[in-house]
Design a protein around this motif. Sequence first.
Motif, PDB file in Angstrom:
ATOM      1  N   UNK A  54       0.983  -1.202   0.100  1.00  0.00           N
ATOM      2  CA  UNK A  54      -0.088   0.047  -0.006  1.00  0.00           C
ATOM      3  C   UNK A  54       1.008   1.137  -0.142  1.00  0.00           C
ATOM      4  N   UNK A  55       1.959   1.215   0.589  1.00  0.00           N
ATOM      5  CA  UNK A  55       2.853   2.431   0.930  1.00  0.00           C
ATOM      6  C   UNK A  55       3.324   2.544  -0.456  1.00  0.00           C
ATOM      7  N   UNK A  56       3.791   1.455  -0.990  1.00  0.00           N
ATOM      8  CA  UNK A  56       4.693   1.510  -2.444  1.00  0.00           C
ATOM      9  C   UNK A  56       3.690   2.155  -3.390  1.00  0.00           C
ATOM     10  N   UNK A  57       2.341   1.660  -3.323  1.00  0.00           N
ATOM     11  CA  UNK A  57       1.552   2.156  -4.322  1.00  0.00           C
ATOM     12  C   UNK A  57       1.286   3.882  -4.132  1.00  0.00           C
ATOM     13  N   UNK A  58       0.991   3.963  -3.033  1.00  0.00           N
ATOM     14  CA  UNK A  58       0.786   5.490  -2.675  1.00  0.00           C
ATOM     15  C   UNK A  58       2.095   6.325  -3.338  1.00  0.00           C
ATOM     16  N   UNK A  59       3.128   6.031  -2.850  1.00  0.00           N
ATOM     17  CA  UNK A  59       4.508   6.288  -3.570  1.00  0.00           C
ATOM     18  C   UNK A  59       4.533   6.513  -4.946  1.00  0.00           C
ATOM     19  N   UNK A  61       2.169   6.455  -6.998  1.00  0.00           N
ATOM     20  CA  UNK A  61       1.074   7.485  -7.398  1.00  0.00           C
ATOM     21  C   UNK A  61       1.492   9.043  -7.425  1.00  0.00           C
ATOM     22  N   UNK A  62       2.296   9.152  -6.199  1.00  0.00           N
ATOM     23  CA  UNK A  62       2.787  10.490  -6.156  1.00  0.00           C
ATOM     24  C   UNK A  62       3.913  10.628  -7.038  1.00  0.00           C
ATOM     25  N   UNK A  63       4.802   9.576  -7.401  1.00  0.00           N
ATOM     26  CA  UNK A  63       5.849   9.813  -8.486  1.00  0.00           C
ATOM     27  C   UNK A  63       5.461   9.574  -9.859  1.00  0.00           C
ATOM     28  N   UNK A  64       4.005   9.414 -10.110  1.00  0.00           N
ATOM     29  CA  UNK A  64       3.116   9.377 -11.333  1.00  0.00           C
ATOM     30  C   UNK A  64       3.716   8.176 -12.242  1.00  0.00           C
ATOM     31  N   UNK A  65       4.288   7.044 -11.458  1.00  0.00           N
ATOM     32  CA  UNK A  65       4.607   5.759 -11.929  1.00  0.00           C
ATOM     33  C   UNK A  65       3.457   4.891 -12.017  1.00  0.00           C
ATOM     34  N   UNK A  66       2.344   5.215 -12.850  1.00  0.00           N
ATOM     35  CA  UNK A  66       1.161   4.399 -12.684  1.00  0.00           C
ATOM     36  C   UNK A  66       1.170   2.929 -12.959  1.00  0.00           C
ATOM     37  N   UNK A  67       1.852   2.340 -13.873  1.00  0.00           N
ATOM     38  CA  UNK A  67       2.179   0.954 -14.134  1.00  0.00           C
ATOM     39  C   UNK A  67       2.366   0.447 -12.762  1.00  0.00           C
ATOM     40  N   UNK A  72       1.216  -2.710  -7.600  1.00  0.00           N
ATOM     41  CA  UNK A  72       1.196  -2.725  -6.167  1.00  0.00           C
ATOM     42  C   UNK A  72      -0.129  -2.869  -5.571  1.00  0.00           C
ATOM     43  N   UNK A  73      -1.181  -2.123  -6.306  1.00  0.00           N
ATOM     44  CA  UNK A  73      -2.575  -2.232  -5.770  1.00  0.00           C
ATOM     45  C   UNK A  73      -3.066  -3.925  -6.029  1.00  0.00           C
TER      46      UNK A  73
END
Length: 90
Positions: A54-59, A61-67, A72-73
């Motif tokens: 979950x933390x990696x996913x939020x990170x 998204x913040x970095x705009x690395x959507x794939x 991660x989700x």
Amino acid sequence: MKIKVRLLMFIYSFKEKFIENILGWMGAILVLLGYILNAQKMPSCWLLWIVGNSMVSVYCIKQKTYPTAVMSLALVILNVYGYLKWINLI
């Protein structure tokens, strides 16, 4: 005077980047700890994976690395399923 201002700017920039990146690093560390616990067959590994991914996913998204965020989700969903399966709720 110029050196003092530059030093303060450097410290502020470093602090901002550290705070920005800490979420990704903490998530990665939790995921790795989850692997260690999994090797010892401890059910708590799933909880670490859920939080870490979950933390990696939020990170991401913040970095705009959507794939990577989507991956991660998906892993979070698999982690929840694995945890419920492991404790025999499914």
